[in-house]
Design a protein around this motif. Structure first.
Motif, PDB file in Angstrom:
ATOM      1  N   PHE A  12       0.817  -1.207   0.000  1.00 48.22           N
ATOM      2  CA  PHE A  12       0.000   0.000   0.000  1.00 48.22           C
ATOM      3  C   PHE A  12       0.863   1.274   0.000  1.00 48.22           C
ATOM      4  CE2 PHE A  12      -2.837  -3.254   1.744  1.00 48.22           C
ATOM      5  CZ  PHE A  12      -3.936  -3.093   0.911  1.00 48.22           C
ATOM      6  N   SER A  13       2.176   1.113  -0.079  1.00 51.28           N
ATOM      7  CA  SER A  13       3.100   2.255  -0.116  1.00 51.28           C
ATOM      8  C   SER A  13       3.311   2.710  -1.556  1.00 51.28           C
ATOM      9  CB  SER A  13       4.459   1.873   0.470  1.00 51.28           C
ATOM     10  OG  SER A  13       4.318   1.483   1.806  1.00 51.28           O
ATOM     11  N   PRO A  14       3.396   4.027  -1.779  1.00 46.68           N
ATOM     12  CA  PRO A  14       3.643   4.519  -3.135  1.00 46.68           C
ATOM     13  C   PRO A  14       4.965   3.988  -3.692  1.00 46.68           C
ATOM     14  CG  PRO A  14       3.096   6.332  -1.649  1.00 46.68           C
ATOM     15  CD  PRO A  14       3.268   5.107  -0.807  1.00 46.68           C
ATOM     16  N   PHE A  15       4.936   3.615  -4.939  1.00 50.06           N
ATOM     17  CA  PHE A  15       6.108   3.184  -5.716  1.00 50.06           C
ATOM     18  C   PHE A  15       6.691   1.840  -5.300  1.00 50.06           C
ATOM     19  CE2 PHE A  15       6.147   7.882  -5.500  1.00 50.06           C
ATOM     20  CZ  PHE A  15       5.724   8.130  -6.802  1.00 50.06           C
ATOM     21  N   PHE A  16       6.036   1.115  -4.404  1.00 49.12           N
ATOM     22  CA  PHE A  16       6.546  -0.204  -4.001  1.00 49.12           C
ATOM     23  C   PHE A  16       6.252  -1.213  -5.108  1.00 49.12           C
ATOM     24  CE2 PHE A  16       5.936  -4.389  -2.002  1.00 49.12           C
ATOM     25  CZ  PHE A  16       7.214  -4.568  -1.517  1.00 49.12           C
ATOM     26  N   VAL A  40      -9.507   5.405   1.174  1.00 49.83           N
ATOM     27  CA  VAL A  40     -10.160   4.660   2.254  1.00 49.83           C
ATOM     28  C   VAL A  40      -9.865   5.311   3.599  1.00 49.83           C
ATOM     29  CG1 VAL A  40     -10.199   2.438   3.468  1.00 49.83           C
ATOM     30  CG2 VAL A  40     -10.282   2.495   0.976  1.00 49.83           C
ATOM     31  N   ASP A  41      -8.637   5.741   3.819  1.00 52.00           N
ATOM     32  CA  ASP A  41      -8.280   6.444   5.059  1.00 52.00           C
ATOM     33  C   ASP A  41      -9.089   7.729   5.224  1.00 52.00           C
ATOM     34  OD1 ASP A  41      -6.436   4.493   5.718  1.00 52.00           O
ATOM     35  OD2 ASP A  41      -4.677   5.681   5.140  1.00 52.00           O
ATOM     36  N   TRP A  42      -9.270   8.491   4.143  1.00 55.17           N
ATOM     37  CA  TRP A  42     -10.064   9.727   4.194  1.00 55.17           C
ATOM     38  C   TRP A  42     -11.496   9.453   4.658  1.00 55.17           C
ATOM     39  CZ3 TRP A  42      -8.389  11.743  -1.261  1.00 55.17           C
ATOM     40  CH2 TRP A  42      -7.139  12.370  -1.159  1.00 55.17           C
ATOM     41  N   HIS A  43     -11.995   8.272   4.333  1.00 61.04           N
ATOM     42  CA  HIS A  43     -13.359   7.894   4.712  1.00 61.04           C
ATOM     43  C   HIS A  43     -13.396   7.120   6.031  1.00 61.04           C
ATOM     44  CE1 HIS A  43     -15.377   9.333   1.104  1.00 61.04           C
ATOM     45  NE2 HIS A  43     -14.295   8.938   0.438  1.00 61.04           N
ATOM     46  N   GLN A  44     -12.284   7.147   6.760  1.00 59.59           N
ATOM     47  CA  GLN A  44     -12.143   6.470   8.046  1.00 59.59           C
ATOM     48  C   GLN A  44     -12.423   4.965   7.958  1.00 59.59           C
ATOM     49  OE1 GLN A  44     -14.885   9.123   9.486  1.00 59.59           O
ATOM     50  NE2 GLN A  44     -13.389  10.764   9.462  1.00 59.59           N
ATOM     51  N   GLY A  45     -11.974   4.391   6.863  1.00 53.82           N
ATOM     52  CA  GLY A  45     -12.140   2.961   6.652  1.00 53.82           C
ATOM     53  C   GLY A  45     -10.832   2.229   6.791  1.00 53.82           C
ATOM     54  N   ASP A  46     -10.839   1.001   6.315  1.00 55.49           N
ATOM     55  CA  ASP A  46      -9.660   0.158   6.410  1.00 55.49           C
ATOM     56  C   ASP A  46      -9.565  -0.674   5.139  1.00 55.49           C
ATOM     57  OD1 ASP A  46      -7.384  -0.962   7.722  1.00 55.49           O
ATOM     58  OD2 ASP A  46      -8.582  -2.743   8.162  1.00 55.49           O
ATOM     59  N   CYS A  47      -8.349  -0.959   4.706  1.00 53.45           N
ATOM     60  CA  CYS A  47      -8.154  -1.883   3.594  1.00 53.45           C
ATOM     61  C   CYS A  47      -6.989  -2.803   3.935  1.00 53.45           C
ATOM     62  CB  CYS A  47      -7.930  -1.155   2.277  1.00 53.45           C
ATOM     63  SG  CYS A  47      -6.541  -0.045   2.209  1.00 53.45           S
ATOM     64  N   CYS A  48      -7.121  -4.035   3.490  1.00 52.45           N
ATOM     65  CA  CYS A  48      -6.082  -5.027   3.769  1.00 52.45           C
ATOM     66  C   CYS A  48      -6.093  -6.073   2.666  1.00 52.45           C
ATOM     67  CB  CYS A  48      -6.295  -5.670   5.140  1.00 52.45           C
ATOM     68  SG  CYS A  48      -7.779  -6.664   5.263  1.00 52.45           S
ATOM     69  N   VAL A  49      -5.101  -6.923   2.679  1.00 48.25           N
ATOM     70  CA  VAL A  49      -5.008  -8.016   1.725  1.00 48.25           C
ATOM     71  C   VAL A  49      -4.802  -9.302   2.502  1.00 48.25           C
ATOM     72  CG1 VAL A  49      -2.526  -7.658   1.365  1.00 48.25           C
ATOM     73  CG2 VAL A  49      -3.872  -8.854  -0.368  1.00 48.25           C
ATOM     74  N   THR A  50      -5.482 -10.346   2.077  1.00 49.08           N
ATOM     75  CA  THR A  50      -5.360 -11.673   2.678  1.00 49.08           C
ATOM     76  C   THR A  50      -5.223 -12.695   1.550  1.00 49.08           C
ATOM     77  OG1 THR A  50      -7.747 -12.101   2.691  1.00 49.08           O
ATOM     78  CG2 THR A  50      -6.826 -11.007   4.631  1.00 49.08           C
ATOM     79  N   ASN A  51      -5.152 -13.952   1.915  1.00 49.53           N
ATOM     80  CA  ASN A  51      -5.163 -15.013   0.918  1.00 49.53           C
ATOM     81  C   ASN A  51      -6.590 -15.245   0.446  1.00 49.53           C
ATOM     82  OD1 ASN A  51      -2.399 -15.500   1.129  1.00 49.53           O
ATOM     83  ND2 ASN A  51      -2.686 -16.957   2.786  1.00 49.53           N
ATOM     84  N   GLY A  52      -6.776 -15.337  -0.857  1.00 51.36           N
ATOM     85  CA  GLY A  52      -8.080 -15.620  -1.414  1.00 51.36           C
ATOM     86  C   GLY A  52      -8.405 -17.103  -1.345  1.00 51.36           C
ATOM     87  N   GLU A  53      -9.675 -17.405  -1.405  1.00 46.55           N
ATOM     88  CA  GLU A  53     -10.117 -18.798  -1.338  1.00 46.55           C
ATOM     89  C   GLU A  53      -9.635 -19.623  -2.535  1.00 46.55           C
ATOM     90  OE1 GLU A  53     -12.257 -16.170  -0.980  1.00 46.55           O
ATOM     91  OE2 GLU A  53     -12.524 -16.303   1.186  1.00 46.55           O
ATOM     92  N   GLY A  56      -5.329 -16.847  -4.858  1.00 45.63           N
ATOM     93  CA  GLY A  56      -4.733 -15.542  -5.152  1.00 45.63           C
ATOM     94  C   GLY A  56      -4.842 -14.609  -3.967  1.00 45.63           C
ATOM     95  N   ALA A  57      -4.797 -13.331  -4.253  1.00 46.93           N
ATOM     96  CA  ALA A  57      -4.918 -12.307  -3.221  1.00 46.93           C
ATOM     97  C   ALA A  57      -6.383 -11.883  -3.105  1.00 46.93           C
ATOM     98  CB  ALA A  57      -4.062 -11.099  -3.558  1.00 46.93           C
ATOM     99  N   LYS A  58      -6.777 -11.540  -1.897  1.00 48.44           N
ATOM    100  CA  LYS A  58      -8.124 -11.041  -1.630  1.00 48.44           C
ATOM    101  C   LYS A  58      -7.969  -9.686  -0.941  1.00 48.44           C
ATOM    102  CE  LYS A  58     -12.271 -12.248   0.997  1.00 48.44           C
ATOM    103  NZ  LYS A  58     -12.858 -13.311   1.844  1.00 48.44           N
ATOM    104  N   PHE A  59      -8.434  -8.633  -1.604  1.00 51.01           N
ATOM    105  CA  PHE A  59      -8.363  -7.289  -1.054  1.00 51.01           C
ATOM    106  C   PHE A  59      -9.704  -6.963  -0.413  1.00 51.01           C
ATOM    107  CE2 PHE A  59      -4.994  -7.413  -4.085  1.00 51.01           C
ATOM    108  CZ  PHE A  59      -3.986  -6.644  -3.529  1.00 51.01           C
ATOM    109  N   ILE A  60      -9.655  -6.470   0.813  1.00 52.50           N
ATOM    110  CA  ILE A  60     -10.866  -6.171   1.571  1.00 52.50           C
ATOM    111  C   ILE A  60     -10.875  -4.688   1.931  1.00 52.50           C
ATOM    112  CG2 ILE A  60     -12.186  -6.648   3.666  1.00 52.50           C
ATOM    113  CD1 ILE A  60     -10.724  -9.406   3.693  1.00 52.50           C
ATOM    114  N   ILE A  61     -11.950  -4.007   1.578  1.00 47.55           N
ATOM    115  CA  ILE A  61     -12.140  -2.609   1.946  1.00 47.55           C
ATOM    116  C   ILE A  61     -13.351  -2.539   2.845  1.00 47.55           C
ATOM    117  CG2 ILE A  61     -12.734  -0.304   1.123  1.00 47.55           C
ATOM    118  CD1 ILE A  61     -11.228  -0.969  -1.453  1.00 47.55           C
ATOM    119  N   THR A  62     -13.167  -1.932   4.019  1.00 52.26           N
ATOM    120  CA  THR A  62     -14.247  -1.771   4.983  1.00 52.26           C
ATOM    121  C   THR A  62     -14.441  -0.271   5.219  1.00 52.26           C
ATOM    122  OG1 THR A  62     -13.527  -3.809   6.051  1.00 52.26           O
ATOM    123  CG2 THR A  62     -15.061  -2.427   7.273  1.00 52.26           C
ATOM    124  N   LEU A  63     -15.673   0.188   5.018  1.00 51.36           N
ATOM    125  CA  LEU A  63     -15.991   1.591   5.225  1.00 51.36           C
ATOM    126  C   LEU A  63     -17.053   1.701   6.298  1.00 51.36           C
ATOM    127  CD1 LEU A  63     -16.205   2.730   1.497  1.00 51.36           C
ATOM    128  CD2 LEU A  63     -14.336   3.147   3.096  1.00 51.36           C
TER     129      LEU A  63
END
Length: 68
Positions: A12-16, A40-53, A56-63
């Motif tokens: 989630f870091s720029p240019f990584f 997401v931060d501006w909306h006081q939410g959270d985002c993360c990545v986990t292992n998908g079922e 692959g990768a599973k990205f989760i955004i919670t607002l």
């Protein structure tokens, strides 16, 4: 293939660039996930990545629900 536990916060870091075979000539500035995280931060939410079922990768955004 997913995202390894060791770099889950770094992506989630720029240019990584976790994949050394990708560079600016092959596409992308590596800003997409950093922009998502900032919005997401501006909306006081959270985002993360986990292992998908499916392996692959599973990205989760919670607002927060500000309308209740």
């Amino acid at each position: 293939m997913g995202v390894s536990q060791a770099i889950r916060q770094k992506i989630f870091s720029p240019f990584f660039r976790p994949d050394e075979s990708r560079d600016k000539q092959k596409g992308g500035a590596s800003l997409g996930l950093a922009i998502v995280k900032r919005i997401v931060d501006w909306h006081q939410g959270d985002c993360c990545v986990t292992n998908g079922e499916l392996g692959g990768a599973k990205f989760i955004i919670t607002l927060p629900n500000h309308f209740t």
